[in-house]
Enzyme design. Structure first.
Site, PDB file in Angstrom:
ATOM      1  N   ASN A 185      39.789  42.112  32.083  1.00 41.70           N
ATOM      2  CA  ASN A 185      40.085  40.694  32.339  1.00 41.70           C
ATOM      3  C   ASN A 185      39.989  39.887  31.052  1.00 41.70           C
ATOM      4  OD1 ASN A 185      40.621  40.036  35.300  1.00 41.70           O
ATOM      5  ND2 ASN A 185      38.894  41.453  35.413  1.00 41.70           N
ATOM      6  N   ILE A 221      22.589  39.044  38.358  1.00 38.62           N
ATOM      7  CA  ILE A 221      22.585  37.748  39.066  1.00 38.62           C
ATOM      8  C   ILE A 221      22.021  36.683  38.128  1.00 38.62           C
ATOM      9  CG2 ILE A 221      21.651  36.485  41.053  1.00 38.62           C
ATOM     10  CD1 ILE A 221      21.624  39.199  42.532  1.00 38.62           C
ATOM     11  N   HIS A 241      36.123  37.886  41.777  1.00 40.42           N
ATOM     12  CA  HIS A 241      35.626  38.905  42.707  1.00 40.42           C
ATOM     13  C   HIS A 241      36.838  39.611  43.328  1.00 40.42           C
ATOM     14  CE1 HIS A 241      32.922  40.883  45.445  1.00 40.42           C
ATOM     15  NE2 HIS A 241      33.730  40.578  46.436  1.00 40.42           N
TER      16      HIS A 241
HETATM   17  C1  GAR Z   1      36.851  43.209  38.171  1.00 42.54           C
HETATM   18  O1  GAR Z   1      37.598  43.929  39.097  1.00 42.54           O
HETATM   19  C2  GAR Z   1      36.040  42.132  38.857  1.00 42.54           C
HETATM   20  O2  GAR Z   1      36.673  41.590  39.963  1.00 42.54           O
HETATM   21  C3  GAR Z   1      34.808  42.896  39.266  1.00 42.54           C
HETATM   22  O3  GAR Z   1      34.534  43.729  38.161  1.00 42.54           O
HETATM   23  C4  GAR Z   1      35.759  44.091  37.535  1.00 42.54           C
HETATM   24  C5  GAR Z   1      35.626  43.855  36.054  1.00 42.54           C
HETATM   25  O4  GAR Z   1      36.690  44.432  35.381  1.00 42.54           O
HETATM   26  N1  GAR Z   1      33.729  42.009  39.536  1.00 42.54           N
HETATM   27  C6  GAR Z   1      32.891  42.145  40.552  1.00 42.54           C
HETATM   28  O5  GAR Z   1      32.941  43.073  41.336  1.00 42.54           O
HETATM   29  C7  GAR Z   1      31.839  41.054  40.652  1.00 42.54           C
HETATM   30  N2  GAR Z   1      31.378  40.910  41.988  1.00 42.54           N
HETATM   31  P1  GAR Z   1      36.865  44.254  33.809  1.00 42.54           P
HETATM   32  O6  GAR Z   1      35.519  44.579  33.147  1.00 42.54           O
HETATM   33  O7  GAR Z   1      37.914  45.260  33.424  1.00 42.54           O
HETATM   34  O8  GAR Z   1      37.275  42.840  33.525  1.00 42.54           O
END
Ligand code: GAR
Length: 204
Positions: free
Chosen positions: A15, A92, A109
């Site tokens: 992201n 958290i 999320h």
């Molecule tokens: C993403 O899919 C995000 O939605 C999830 O972690 C991933 C991070 O991906 N977050 C959660 O589950 C928080 N509750 P990334 O490190 O490749 O950006």
């Protein structure tokens, strides 16, 4: 006006990559000033370095939550961060942190909240048998995956989906949704009224 962002991540950092990509393409009125992580081998560190963004691993061992968050705050304040962006941050946040950046912390999320809060939203969606799930960008409050919703993007669940195929489809949606939501947020600087956002569409 360019808004200063601070990104906090525990994970791969994909992201972050898409946010930086949009920023560098001039499509996001923001600048990522700092990337912080609680994992020494987080992909986010590598991506930050690729884009020449200052980044730090902040070791969480031997710290109480508030002490740890105080360290994060010190880094964010030193860079003049106005909006905190969580990307897969698995710790958290303390009330101290949430109060310091009240209504100025975003999280993504991988589900359409309020469905499937918490860990492994992909398995939760598959087990429940929903036909649609998706991704939610929301403001962080003191409860997990709970604060007011900024933006949602639906994603279909297909007949033969596995955990990995659904995860990949949702994460592709996230890579477009997060930069879009950040842009909306910065351009509208909403006031929070209960669970609703009142968009101002004027300078901060
Ligand atoms: C993403 O899919 C995000 O939605 C999830 O972690 C991933 C991070 O991906 N977050 C959660 O589950 C928080 N509750 P990334 O490190 O490749 O950006």
């Amino acid at each position: 006006m360019t808004t200063s962002l601070g990104v906090i991540s525990s994970g791969r950092g994909e992201n972050l990559r898409y946010i930086l990509h949009e920023e560098r393409a001039g499509r996001l009125p923001a600048r990522v000033r700092i990337v912080l992580t609680d994992q020494p081998d987080a992909g986010a560190l590598r991506i930050a370095k690729e884009f020449c963004v200052p980044c730090h691993f902040i070791d969480p061992s031997n710290h109480r939550r508030e002490e740890y968050d105080q360290k994060l705050i010190a880094h964010l304040e030193a860079e003049g961060v106005e909006l905190v962006v969580l990307t897969g941050y698995m710790r958290i946040l303390s009330s101290l942190f949430v109060r310091r950046y009240k209504d100025r912390i975003l999280n993504i999320h991988p589900a359409l909240l309020p469905s499937f809060r918490g860990m492994d939203a992909f398995s939760q969606a598959l087990e429940y048998g929903v036909k649609w799930t998706g991704t939610t960008v929301h403001i962080v409050d003191e409860d997990v995956d709970h604060g007011p919703i900024v933006y949602q993007r639906p994603v279909p669940v297909l007949e033969n989906d596995t955990h990995d195929s659904l995860k990949a489809r949702i994460q592709r949606a996230e890579h477009k949704a997060y930069p879009h939501a950040i842009k909306m947020f910065i351009e509208g600087w909403p006031k929070v009224q209960g669970r609703k956002l009142v968009w101002q569409r004027e300078e901060k």
